[in-house]
Design a protein around this motif. Structure first.
Motif, PDB file in Angstrom:
ATOM      1  N   THR A  85      58.173  32.301  52.780  1.00  0.00           N
ATOM      2  CA  THR A  85      59.350  31.453  52.859  1.00  0.00           C
ATOM      3  C   THR A  85      60.535  32.262  53.351  1.00  0.00           C
ATOM      4  OG1 THR A  85      58.514  30.118  51.032  1.00  0.00           O
ATOM      5  CG2 THR A  85      60.847  29.907  51.563  1.00  0.00           C
ATOM      6  N   ARG A  86      61.076  31.867  54.486  1.00  0.00           N
ATOM      7  CA  ARG A  86      62.297  32.465  55.015  1.00  0.00           C
ATOM      8  C   ARG A  86      63.280  31.327  55.247  1.00  0.00           C
ATOM      9  NH1 ARG A  86      57.988  35.082  57.474  1.00  0.00           N
ATOM     10  NH2 ARG A  86      57.954  37.356  57.289  1.00  0.00           N
ATOM     11  N   THR A  87      64.387  31.373  54.584  1.00  0.00           N
ATOM     12  CA  THR A  87      65.327  30.264  54.692  1.00  0.00           C
ATOM     13  C   THR A  87      66.745  30.746  54.434  1.00  0.00           C
ATOM     14  OG1 THR A  87      65.797  28.011  53.905  1.00  0.00           O
ATOM     15  CG2 THR A  87      65.124  29.616  52.239  1.00  0.00           C
ATOM     16  N   THR A  88      67.697  29.988  54.908  1.00  0.00           N
ATOM     17  CA  THR A  88      69.110  30.243  54.647  1.00  0.00           C
ATOM     18  C   THR A  88      69.696  29.007  53.975  1.00  0.00           C
ATOM     19  OG1 THR A  88      69.300  31.681  56.597  1.00  0.00           O
ATOM     20  CG2 THR A  88      71.348  30.796  55.665  1.00  0.00           C
ATOM     21  N   VAL A  89      70.341  29.202  52.841  1.00  0.00           N
ATOM     22  CA  VAL A  89      70.928  28.083  52.107  1.00  0.00           C
ATOM     23  C   VAL A  89      72.353  28.454  51.714  1.00  0.00           C
ATOM     24  CG1 VAL A  89      68.726  27.241  51.218  1.00  0.00           C
ATOM     25  CG2 VAL A  89      69.988  28.954  49.921  1.00  0.00           C
ATOM     26  N   ARG A  90      73.153  27.436  51.413  1.00  0.00           N
ATOM     27  CA  ARG A  90      74.538  27.649  50.991  1.00  0.00           C
ATOM     28  C   ARG A  90      74.628  27.452  49.476  1.00  0.00           C
ATOM     29  NH1 ARG A  90      79.369  27.890  53.479  1.00  0.00           N
ATOM     30  NH2 ARG A  90      78.408  27.386  55.485  1.00  0.00           N
ATOM     31  N   ALA A  91      75.265  28.384  48.789  1.00  0.00           N
ATOM     32  CA  ALA A  91      75.402  28.289  47.338  1.00  0.00           C
ATOM     33  C   ALA A  91      76.373  27.176  46.969  1.00  0.00           C
ATOM     34  CB  ALA A  91      75.896  29.615  46.763  1.00  0.00           C
ATOM     35  N   GLY A  92      76.106  26.538  45.832  1.00  0.00           N
ATOM     36  CA  GLY A  92      77.004  25.526  45.324  1.00  0.00           C
ATOM     37  C   GLY A  92      78.222  26.144  44.678  1.00  0.00           C
ATOM     38  N   ALA A  93      79.094  25.282  44.125  1.00  0.00           N
ATOM     39  CA  ALA A  93      80.349  25.749  43.537  1.00  0.00           C
ATOM     40  C   ALA A  93      80.114  26.695  42.365  1.00  0.00           C
ATOM     41  CB  ALA A  93      81.183  24.552  43.095  1.00  0.00           C
ATOM     42  N   ASN A  94      78.981  26.540  41.691  1.00  0.00           N
ATOM     43  CA  ASN A  94      78.686  27.400  40.541  1.00  0.00           C
ATOM     44  C   ASN A  94      77.877  28.641  40.913  1.00  0.00           C
ATOM     45  OD1 ASN A  94      76.319  26.179  41.164  1.00  0.00           O
ATOM     46  ND2 ASN A  94      75.852  25.434  39.095  1.00  0.00           N
ATOM     47  N   GLY A  95      77.700  28.888  42.196  1.00  0.00           N
ATOM     48  CA  GLY A  95      76.979  30.075  42.635  1.00  0.00           C
ATOM     49  C   GLY A  95      75.475  29.966  42.572  1.00  0.00           C
ATOM     50  N   THR A  96      74.942  28.757  42.460  1.00  0.00           N
ATOM     51  CA  THR A  96      73.497  28.557  42.357  1.00  0.00           C
ATOM     52  C   THR A  96      72.947  28.009  43.666  1.00  0.00           C
ATOM     53  OG1 THR A  96      73.625  28.134  39.987  1.00  0.00           O
ATOM     54  CG2 THR A  96      71.657  27.349  41.120  1.00  0.00           C
ATOM     55  N   VAL A  97      71.830  28.544  44.099  1.00  0.00           N
ATOM     56  CA  VAL A  97      71.130  28.012  45.267  1.00  0.00           C
ATOM     57  C   VAL A  97      69.766  27.516  44.823  1.00  0.00           C
ATOM     58  CG1 VAL A  97      72.308  29.559  46.868  1.00  0.00           C
ATOM     59  CG2 VAL A  97      70.119  30.252  45.880  1.00  0.00           C
ATOM     60  N   ALA A  98      69.214  26.576  45.569  1.00  0.00           N
ATOM     61  CA  ALA A  98      67.883  26.048  45.264  1.00  0.00           C
ATOM     62  C   ALA A  98      67.108  25.911  46.562  1.00  0.00           C
ATOM     63  CB  ALA A  98      67.982  24.701  44.552  1.00  0.00           C
ATOM     64  N   PHE A  99      65.854  26.265  46.517  1.00  0.00           N
ATOM     65  CA  PHE A  99      65.010  26.111  47.690  1.00  0.00           C
ATOM     66  C   PHE A  99      63.575  25.881  47.236  1.00  0.00           C
ATOM     67  CE2 PHE A  99      65.020  30.595  46.632  1.00  0.00           C
ATOM     68  CZ  PHE A  99      63.700  30.987  46.788  1.00  0.00           C
ATOM     69  N   ARG A 100      62.782  25.336  48.115  1.00  0.00           N
ATOM     70  CA  ARG A 100      61.369  25.121  47.835  1.00  0.00           C
ATOM     71  C   ARG A 100      60.586  26.201  48.561  1.00  0.00           C
ATOM     72  NH1 ARG A 100      57.849  21.449  45.873  1.00  0.00           N
ATOM     73  NH2 ARG A 100      55.820  21.227  46.888  1.00  0.00           N
ATOM     74  N   GLY A 101      59.770  26.953  47.831  1.00  0.00           N
ATOM     75  CA  GLY A 101      59.052  28.048  48.465  1.00  0.00           C
ATOM     76  C   GLY A 101      57.782  28.397  47.729  1.00  0.00           C
ATOM     77  N   PHE A 102      57.007  29.291  48.321  1.00  0.00           N
ATOM     78  CA  PHE A 102      55.776  29.755  47.704  1.00  0.00           C
ATOM     79  C   PHE A 102      56.101  30.713  46.567  1.00  0.00           C
ATOM     80  CE2 PHE A 102      54.537  28.886  52.149  1.00  0.00           C
ATOM     81  CZ  PHE A 102      53.591  27.906  51.912  1.00  0.00           C
ATOM     82  N   ARG A 103      55.240  30.739  45.568  1.00  0.00           N
ATOM     83  CA  ARG A 103      55.464  31.666  44.466  1.00  0.00           C
ATOM     84  C   ARG A 103      55.284  33.103  44.960  1.00  0.00           C
ATOM     85  NH1 ARG A 103      50.145  30.793  40.560  1.00  0.00           N
ATOM     86  NH2 ARG A 103      48.579  31.611  42.000  1.00  0.00           N
ATOM     87  N   GLY A 104      55.953  34.009  44.281  1.00  0.00           N
ATOM     88  CA  GLY A 104      55.852  35.407  44.675  1.00  0.00           C
ATOM     89  C   GLY A 104      57.196  36.106  44.552  1.00  0.00           C
ATOM     90  N   ARG A 105      57.330  37.252  45.188  1.00  0.00           N
ATOM     91  CA  ARG A 105      58.530  38.084  45.106  1.00  0.00           C
ATOM     92  C   ARG A 105      59.428  37.813  46.310  1.00  0.00           C
ATOM     93  NH1 ARG A 105      56.141  42.439  44.875  1.00  0.00           N
ATOM     94  NH2 ARG A 105      56.564  43.325  46.939  1.00  0.00           N
ATOM     95  N   TYR A 106      60.704  37.618  46.049  1.00  0.00           N
ATOM     96  CA  TYR A 106      61.673  37.302  47.090  1.00  0.00           C
ATOM     97  C   TYR A 106      62.790  38.341  47.120  1.00  0.00           C
ATOM     98  CZ  TYR A 106      59.768  32.647  47.993  1.00  0.00           C
ATOM     99  OH  TYR A 106      58.951  31.604  48.356  1.00  0.00           O
ATOM    100  N   ARG A 107      63.265  38.639  48.313  1.00  0.00           N
ATOM    101  CA  ARG A 107      64.452  39.469  48.483  1.00  0.00           C
ATOM    102  C   ARG A 107      65.582  38.550  48.960  1.00  0.00           C
ATOM    103  NH1 ARG A 107      62.563  42.930  51.682  1.00  0.00           N
ATOM    104  NH2 ARG A 107      62.068  44.527  50.161  1.00  0.00           N
ATOM    105  N   LEU A 108      66.636  38.479  48.170  1.00  0.00           N
ATOM    106  CA  LEU A 108      67.770  37.623  48.476  1.00  0.00           C
ATOM    107  C   LEU A 108      68.938  38.471  48.946  1.00  0.00           C
ATOM    108  CD1 LEU A 108      67.684  35.324  45.301  1.00  0.00           C
ATOM    109  CD2 LEU A 108      66.430  35.049  47.448  1.00  0.00           C
ATOM    110  N   SER A 109      69.642  37.982  49.950  1.00  0.00           N
ATOM    111  CA  SER A 109      70.857  38.644  50.457  1.00  0.00           C
ATOM    112  C   SER A 109      71.964  37.599  50.543  1.00  0.00           C
ATOM    113  CB  SER A 109      70.625  39.252  51.847  1.00  0.00           C
ATOM    114  OG  SER A 109      69.619  40.240  51.807  1.00  0.00           O
ATOM    115  N   TRP A 110      73.182  37.987  50.126  1.00  0.00           N
ATOM    116  CA  TRP A 110      74.314  37.061  50.191  1.00  0.00           C
ATOM    117  C   TRP A 110      75.615  37.848  50.207  1.00  0.00           C
ATOM    118  CZ3 TRP A 110      71.860  38.554  45.851  1.00  0.00           C
ATOM    119  CH2 TRP A 110      72.635  38.930  44.744  1.00  0.00           C
ATOM    120  N   ASN A 111      76.664  37.179  50.572  1.00  0.00           N
ATOM    121  CA  ASN A 111      78.006  37.757  50.550  1.00  0.00           C
ATOM    122  C   ASN A 111      78.745  37.243  49.326  1.00  0.00           C
ATOM    123  OD1 ASN A 111      77.636  39.130  52.975  1.00  0.00           O
ATOM    124  ND2 ASN A 111      78.372  37.398  54.195  1.00  0.00           N
ATOM    125  N   ASP A 112      79.327  38.156  48.564  1.00  0.00           N
ATOM    126  CA  ASP A 112      80.057  37.738  47.368  1.00  0.00           C
ATOM    127  C   ASP A 112      81.471  37.291  47.736  1.00  0.00           C
ATOM    128  OD1 ASP A 112      81.535  40.028  47.781  1.00  0.00           O
ATOM    129  OD2 ASP A 112      80.559  41.178  46.189  1.00  0.00           O
TER     130      ASP A 112
END
Length: 285
Positions: free
Chosen positions: A232-259
């Motif tokens: 799963t490779r995707t780009t999503v926008r965080a909500g007002a509370n800083g939470t993102v949601a996506f549908r993906g395969f189980r496993g280990r993910y590396r997340l990158s974002w700008n604070d």
């Protein structure tokens, strides 16, 4: 007694392996292809003799092997049982061993299409391996309540020409997609990875690579599934509370974002559950 001495020698060998390797080896096949003896009723508890199809063995050799391995290998090491007899008797054997206190972490299942004619028949639409028959077989094994590892698979090219290689690739892709959809499936191991490197009597053109290590179409088919379609490779926008949601395969993910200060942040998360899941992740802002 003969069987008692055999059992002591088996136990000694297991202890030697555990002491030498410790947790450096992730998993062991503790017993291989014993379900036929179990199905024949050849295994007898105590110091009796098992007239195995491999020769003379201690009467309850599978039980004693798992008891020994469970005592001397650390819990981080995976203990496997492995067999080609993919029927109710194999699942029953595993359940019996578990009920008697054996630690078995994974149930290994073999599937070998050694005969090139089998793959030609599948390509011609003959009902040798249908999705329904494979699912039924996996349901039978899943009754043991263990993760399933397709520990040895062979898919032979029915010829070394381009058509033969293409048939192998299509069958491999279709089978892997089906196996991947089965809930308790935890891994698949290809038996002969390189052509002309199998054991005597095994097909010479059942590898993912030619003898000179050139990849075959079957390699590219599996590479596309494992490293592209099932990641799963995707780009999503965080909500007002800083939470993102996506549908993906189980496993280990590396997340990158700008604070909030535009600094790039990274984190790794592990998603469990099903093959596809809705995954809420909270990001530090």
């Amino acid at each position: 007694m003969f069987t008692r001495e055999l059992r002591q020698l088996f136990h000694k060998r297991v202890v030697e392996l555990a002491e030498h390797y410790g947790d450096r080896i992730h998993s062991w096949d503790v017993v291989n292809e014993s379900a036929t003896d179990y199905a024949r009723g050849a295994m007898i508890p105590g110091d009796a003799l098992c007239k195995s199809h491999y020769g003379l063995m201690p009467g309850d050799y599978t039980y004693h092997a798992f008891q020994a391995a469970g005592r001397v290998f650390p819990s981080s090491v995976v203990l496997n049982i492995n067999d080609y007899l993919n029927n109710e008797k194999y699942a029953e054997q595993a359940k019996d061993l578990l009920a008697r206190g054996c630690r078995i972490d994974v149930l290994g299942s073999q599937m070998h299409l050694f005969n090139p004619q089998q793959c030609l028949d599948i390509a011609d639409g003959k009902p040798l391996l249908t999705p329904d028959s494979i699912r039924r077989q996996m349901e039978i094994l899943a009754a043991a309540g263990l993760p399933i590892h397709l520990s040895e698979i062979t898919i032979t090219s029915p010829g070394s020409d381009e058509r033969g290689k293409a048939i192998q690739a299509v069958i491999a892709r279709n089978l892997y997609r089906l196996w991947f959809s089965i809930k308790p499936m935890m891994g698949i191991t290809w038996w002969n990875v390189i052509d002309d490197c199998g054991a005597p009597g095994e097909p010479a053109i059942s590898g993912l690579f030619l003898r000179d290590m050139q990849p075959k179409p079957s390699f590219h088919a599996l590479h596309d599934l494992i490293n592209h379609q099932w990641k799963t490779r995707t780009t999503v926008r965080a909500g007002a509370n800083g939470t993102v949601a996506f549908r993906g395969f189980r496993g280990r993910y590396r997340l990158s974002w700008n604070d909030a200060d535009s600094n790039t942040r990274q984190a790794e998360v592990h998603l469990g559950g099903g093959r596809g899941l809705q995954a809420p992740v909270e990001l530090a802002r």
